[in-house]
Design an enzyme around this catalytic site. Structure first.
Site, mmCIF file in Angstrom:
data_model
loop_
_atom_site.group_PDB
_atom_site.id
_atom_site.type_symbol
_atom_site.label_atom_id
_atom_site.label_comp_id
_atom_site.label_asym_id
_atom_site.label_seq_id
_atom_site.Cartn_x
_atom_site.Cartn_y
_atom_site.Cartn_z
ATOM 1 N N GLU A 18 -18.506 26.780 16.081
ATOM 2 C CA GLU A 18 -17.238 26.991 16.787
ATOM 3 C C GLU A 18 -16.069 26.481 15.945
ATOM 4 O OE1 GLU A 18 -16.957 29.317 19.159
ATOM 5 O OE2 GLU A 18 -18.275 28.182 20.510
ATOM 6 N N ALA A 107 -12.148 33.491 30.051
ATOM 7 C CA ALA A 107 -13.151 32.447 30.270
ATOM 8 C C ALA A 107 -13.809 32.022 28.957
ATOM 9 C CB ALA A 107 -14.205 32.933 31.261
ATOM 10 N N GLY A 108 -13.158 32.332 27.836
ATOM 11 C CA GLY A 108 -13.707 31.929 26.535
ATOM 12 C C GLY A 108 -14.895 32.772 26.118
ATOM 13 N N SER A 111 -13.144 38.174 25.997
ATOM 14 C CA SER A 111 -12.666 39.324 26.776
ATOM 15 C C SER A 111 -11.503 40.051 26.105
ATOM 16 C CB SER A 111 -12.274 38.899 28.198
ATOM 17 O OG SER A 111 -11.319 37.858 28.163
ATOM 18 N N GLU A 144 -4.733 41.392 18.133
ATOM 19 C CA GLU A 144 -4.780 40.017 18.630
ATOM 20 C C GLU A 144 -3.861 39.093 17.823
ATOM 21 O OE1 GLU A 144 -6.755 39.278 21.247
ATOM 22 O OE2 GLU A 144 -6.145 37.187 21.236
ATOM 23 N N ASP A 156 -14.933 37.093 17.541
ATOM 24 C CA ASP A 156 -15.086 37.864 18.779
ATOM 25 C C ASP A 156 -15.246 39.360 18.487
ATOM 26 O OD1 ASP A 156 -14.554 35.383 19.735
ATOM 27 O OD2 ASP A 156 -12.613 35.868 20.619
ATOM 28 N N TYR A 205 -4.758 26.439 20.041
ATOM 29 C CA TYR A 205 -5.612 27.106 19.055
ATOM 30 C C TYR A 205 -4.871 27.254 17.727
ATOM 31 C CZ TYR A 205 -8.740 30.567 17.018
ATOM 32 O OH TYR A 205 -9.607 31.221 16.182
HETATM 33 C C1 GLA Z 1 -11.741 32.131 19.820
HETATM 34 C C2 GLA Z 1 -11.295 32.962 18.623
HETATM 35 C C3 GLA Z 1 -12.409 33.074 17.594
HETATM 36 C C4 GLA Z 1 -12.992 31.694 17.238
HETATM 37 C C5 GLA Z 1 -13.304 30.890 18.507
HETATM 38 C C6 GLA Z 1 -13.702 29.477 18.193
HETATM 39 O O1 GLA Z 1 -12.763 32.803 20.501
HETATM 40 O O2 GLA Z 1 -10.925 34.261 19.044
HETATM 41 O O3 GLA Z 1 -11.932 33.721 16.445
HETATM 42 O O4 GLA Z 1 -12.126 30.987 16.404
HETATM 43 O O5 GLA Z 1 -12.203 30.852 19.399
HETATM 44 O O6 GLA Z 1 -14.893 29.427 17.490
#
Ligand code: GLA
Length: 350
Positions: A18, A107-108, A111, A144, A156, A205
């Site tokens: 992560e 929700a991480g 999506s 994005e 993602d 972030y």
């Molecule tokens: C989000 C970002 C990804 C990645 C994760 C953390 O999902 O979109 O690119 O950096 O956080 O691992």
């Protein structure tokens, strides 16, 4: 005659790795069976009209292709997609789109990327522009980062396009080499949404990403991946806080991905669990992207007998994954959710 086309794309979890993707590191996503579906229909003007029954605001929106203006809502992902396509001279025009999702939004679980990719797949067919997977990843990512303003990595988008529900996809972000690793039949994962998404998720972030870039400048390197072979203590001594903690997370997390590959190969679920829990501690204490709710869910999962659990995705809210013996994830989640109000079991993987 109006043409119609449908696009679908899945969300993802990330087994481990992560906040490594934008540091040229290693990630290991698994696609979910849940995702976003976009049904489109051509119009005879240049208006894009979007509607959704998902729990987001606004529920419908219109704008003109080639005249996209950001408003800070989810609609910016669609604007980013059509703006990129029209800037690159793809022959697109107006369309109606109905968006449905069985993947919880925000929700991480990837999506935003799933929405952009589902839309691109639909639009590609609708206007016969034959976008291949590589172009879809690139344009969804541009929507994005350049348009919606989250300086996200490629995790993602790659996970949604190339991931599978029963396999982990090991991606080395340095060269985007991918390798599939089957999930052993001994375990499964409960994906539990904390129900909380913090307002500052995007700014938090982006701040972490800047800190990693700052650390690279301090150390005179191009990316944190260049540090792989060097002794950690000597590197960290040269960095002021909090950059030392941020770098410690990224380097140790890459190490945990490599260890997780070995644990999967050896079907050593206990070791995999330790690595997931260590990843969570590192994200909580060193990278500081967890929340009290995510920490609590992880603690409850451990207390309910999970061999290891961690927050998943960018953090500042969202979901956790908790390891369980195959067949046990639902019961584990039920025990966790007895003591945690407002969360829910999103999926069991695979
Ligand atoms: C989000 C970002 C990804 C990645 C994760 C953390 O999902 O979109 O690119 O950096 O956080 O691992």
């Amino acid at each position: 005659m109006r043409r119609r086309a449908i696009g679908h794309a899945p969300g993802r979890i990330n087994l481990i790795g992560e906040h490594t993707d934008y540091n040229d590191g290693m990630v290991m996503p698994v696609a979910l069976r849940l995702g976003v579906t976009v049904k489109t229909r051509t119009r005879d003007d240049r208006i894009v009209h979007l509607t959704t029954d998902a729990a987001v605001s606004p529920r419908d929106a219109s704008y003109e292709v080639g005249n996209e203006r950001k408003d800070g809502t989810w609609v910016d992902r669609a604007r980013g997609v059509t703006a990129t396509l029209s800037n690159e001279d793809f022959p697109i025009a107006g369309f109606d789109a109905v968006i449905g999702s069985d993947l919880p939004l925000g929700a991480g679980l990837g999506s935003s990327a799933a929405f952009a990719i589902a839309l691109l797949r639909a639009v590609s067919e609708l206007f016969d522009i034959a976008l291949d997977d590589k172009a879809i990843v690139r344009i969804a990512h541009a929507a994005e980062t350049e348009f919606a303003g989250a300086r996200a990595g490629l995790l993602d988008q790659l996970a949604s396009v190339y991931g599978r529900p029963s396999e982990a996809l090991l991606i080395d972000m340095r060269d985007q080499q991918m390798r599939t690793i089957p999930l052993p039949p001994t375990f499964e994962l409960a994906v539990i949404d904390s129900g909380i998404r913090h307002e500052h998720a995007t700014s938090g972030y982006n701040r972490r990403r800047e800190e990693c870039e700052d650390a690279c400048r301090h150390l005179g390197i191009g990316s944190l991946r260049d540090l792989d072979e060097r002794p950690l203590d000597m590197i960290l001594e040269r960095l002021p806080p909090p950059l030392d903690r941020r770098v410690r997370h990224v380097i140790t997390e890459n190490g945990r991905v490599r260890d997780a590959v070995r644990a999967l190969g050896a079907r050593d679920d206990a070791r995999l669990g330790e690595l997931l829990s260590a990843s969570h501690r590192s994200l909580r204490d060193d990278y500081e992207v967890s929340t009290p709710e995510l920490d609590r869910l992880v603690e409850l999962a451990r207390a309910a007998g999970s061999p290891g659990a961690r927050m998943v995705g960018g953090g500042f809210g969202g979901s956790i994954i908790a390891l369980a013996r195959r067949g046990d994830a639902k019961d584990l989640a039920a025990r966790v959710l007895e003591d945690y109000r407002g969360g829910h079991l999103v999926a069991v993987v695979p």
